[in-house]
Design a protein around this motif. Structure first.
Motif, PDB file in Angstrom:
ATOM      1  N   LEU A   1      28.533  20.987 -64.253  1.00  0.00           N
ATOM      2  CA  LEU A   1      28.878  21.411 -63.225  1.00  0.00           C
ATOM      3  C   LEU A   1      28.381  22.682 -63.206  1.00  0.00           C
TER       4      LEU A   1
ATOM      5  N   GLU B   1      31.406  24.045 -59.140  1.00  0.00           N
ATOM      6  CA  GLU B   1      32.338  22.956 -59.112  1.00  0.00           C
ATOM      7  C   GLU B   1      33.299  23.246 -59.978  1.00  0.00           C
TER       8      GLU B   1
ATOM      9  N   GLY C   1      30.457  16.156 -60.016  1.00  0.00           N
ATOM     10  CA  GLY C   1      31.182  16.684 -60.358  1.00  0.00           C
ATOM     11  C   GLY C   1      32.002  15.374 -59.529  1.00  0.00           C
TER      12      GLY C   1
END
Lengths: 247, 316
Positions: free
Chosen positions: A169, A173, A142
């Motif tokens: 992700l 995130e 991330g």
């Protein structure tokens, strides 16, 4: 609002395969537009054409009124178009600050006298403040995405192209990154072109959607219209049973 | 300036004291050591900093040798002839680099290797200018004795090594060095942050060629006679890579140490195993690379102590 990017009849063929077919659209300054489509729709190919990594078979691209079709990638960047990649591409063996400093060396950033301060500021902008000397190898995925955005911003772009920033992700995130992108668009008055196929996050961000399937633009409009568009639904879900029966 | 760069300049300064202790043989070895170090440092610009495995060293060494030889035969003094070699190699390599460096990896390696053969054939066939396969005699620049001659060429080659080292250090600390490092890491990403990678690589290739060309010119003046098979020897392309790997890829200090160690090994092996010197040298190099994959530069006093005693080195 004036047209920042004008794409006219862009086609890209790889032998017998047409990856992008007669794509035409415009982007206005300050707009937040998204390119939507399933895997293999031709989104990344279109990005590669826009940024000079590929030459289109036919068609023209004007950026800020200038023809950029034949330009090398670094020249496209130096005209004010920056991008991130689907797979992050950090400079390994360098720290976070150095990764952004590279982009601060570009001609568009020549007005930045204190390049280190500018790079440090950009890291803070994307939520990586105070971590300048951290080696890039230690960053979670991330944060690598954030670093890529900081590096793209360092070239002082007029247009930022984000290639699937949410890929790989987790939900928390994604939410944080979406907030960051939203803030950058608002505060930096950036024109953003985003590729994504995560529908929910995508629709919450953009103000206009360009939907693609099999290399063709099948619909253009605001998100609320696009989600109801039959061609888009078909591209994502496939034909309904009734449609199959009547066919 | 980093500690390793200071150490490099100190090492080169120490080499300058050789004439105080050595005879003509030691000076010959010293001159060769300086020449090899120039090769290694020059190769390191394009191979170590930019990550492009160039095999063109022999091409520019030969070109520099012939340029100096031809100019000296036309009455041009040695310093100007060397400058001519340097400038020609710089410009030609930069121009060729702009084309060849669009290739990557093995493709670039093969293309750069082909330059050696192309230049050799051109020299072989330009008989009116170069003497072709018969070679080229070069006027003497000598002093009054063998020793003074050896001393002159040692200091000339040492001076060229010093200039090369200063330029390489300057490159490593500059925007160019930073850019080359990025290109080595990820060329696509470098392009996407606005770096003109073709220009950066062409400059690197030009710089890596020009000092090799000047060294070739000095070599020609030193030996007084050159022929294509001598100065376009493919080993001149391979040796710098071996030296750089032995010393530590990307490190100016490492590659110079690698050059000195390589020459030492070469000389010892040649003297003791003349019939099988290539095989023995090859085995020694392989062993060095196996046990020191990051080169001599990765050795620290603490590591050596631990290796010898099997104990941990104490920090004082």
């Amino acid at each position: 609002m004036t047209d920042l990017l004008e794409v006219n009849g862009v086609t890209k063929r790889f032998g017998g395969l047409t990856a992008v077919k007669n794509a035409s659209f415009t982007l206005k300054k300050g707009e937040f537009t998204g390119i939507l489509g399933p895997n293999g729709a031709g989104k990344t190919t279109l990005f590669n054409i826009l940024t000079g990594f590929m030459q289109p078979t036919t068609g023209t691209i004007h950026f800020n009124g200038e023809l950029v079709r034949e330009l090398a990638p670094y020249k496209v960047v130096n005209r004010g178009m920056a991008r991130t990649f689907q797979l992050t591409r950090p400079f390994v063996g360098m720290n976070l600050l150095e990764n952004v400093l590279v982009a601060c060396m570009s001609p568009r950033a020549s007005e930045d006298k204190d390049k280190e301060a500018r790079a440090s500021y950009l890291l803070a902008q994307v939520g990586l403040g105070g971590r300048d000397k951290e080696p890039v190898e230690t960053l979670p995925y991330g944060d690598l995405r954030r670093l890529e955005i900081a590096r793209a911003l360092a070239t002082r772009p007029d247009l930022l192209l984000l290639d699937e920033p949410f890929a790989g992700l987790g939900s928390s995130e994604i939410e944080q990154l979406a907030q960051l992108i939203r803030r950058l668009h608002r505060e930096e008055n950036l024109t953003i072109l985003l590729i994504e196929h995560k529908l929910r996050e995508f629709m919450a961000l953009v103000s206009r959607v360009i939907a693609m399937n099999f290399g063709e633009i099948i619909a253009v409009g605001p998100p609320e219209e696009i989600v109801k568009n039959e061609k888009v639904i078909e591209a994502y879900i496939g034909k309904t049973e009734e449609a199959h029966a009547s066919a | 300036m980093t500690r390793t760069n200071i150490a490099l300049l100190v090492l080169i300064a120490c080499v300058a004291t050789l004439p105080l202790f050595g005879d003509a043989y030691a000076l010959r070895l010293g001159t060769m050591a300086c020449m090899y170090a120039i090769f290694a440092l020059s190769w390191n610009i394009v191979g170590g900093f930019a990550g492009y495995p160039s095999f063109a060293t022999a091409a520019f060494f030969g070109l520099g040798a012939y340029t100096t030889g031809i100019l000296m035969n036309k009455g041009v003094p040695l310093p100007l002839s060397l400058l001519g070699s340097l400038v020609l190699c710089l410009l030609l390599a930069a121009a060729l680099g702009a084309v060849l460096l669009r290739l990557r990896g093995h493709y670039f390696a093969i293309a750069s290797l082909s330059l050696v053969e192309v230049f050799r054939e051109l020299v072989n066939n330009a008989t009116d200018l170069t003497g072709g396969g018969m070679g080229l005699n070069i006027p003497l620049v000598s002093g009054s004795s063998v020793l003074s001659d050896a001393t002159f060429f040692f200091y000339a080659m040492w001076g060229l090594l010093l200039i090369t080292a200063i330029v390489v250090i300057a490159v490593s600390m500059s925007k160019l060095g930073f850019g080359l490092n990025c290109i080595r890491q990820n060329e696509t990403a470098s392009n996407m942050v606005g770096l003109n990678s073709t220009l950066y690589k062409a400059i690197a290739f030009g710089l890596s060629a020009c000092f090799v060309g000047a060294a070739g010119g000095l070599y020609a003046a030193w030996v007084h006679y050159i022929d294509p098979s001598d100065v376009f020897d493919i080993l001149y392309s391979v040796k710098p890579i071996v030296m750089a790997l032995m010393g530590g890829l990307g490190s100016p200090l490492g590659v110079v140490c690698g050059a000195f160690v390589y020459l030492g090994l070469e000389e010892v092996v040649w003297r003791n195993y003349i019939q099988i010197h290539s095989g023995v040298l090859g085995v020694l190099i392989i062993l060095l690379l196996l046990f020191l994959p990051h080169g001599l530069v990765s050795l620290h006093a603490g590591k050596i102590w631990r290796g010898l005693t099997g104990r941990k080195a104490k920090h004082v």
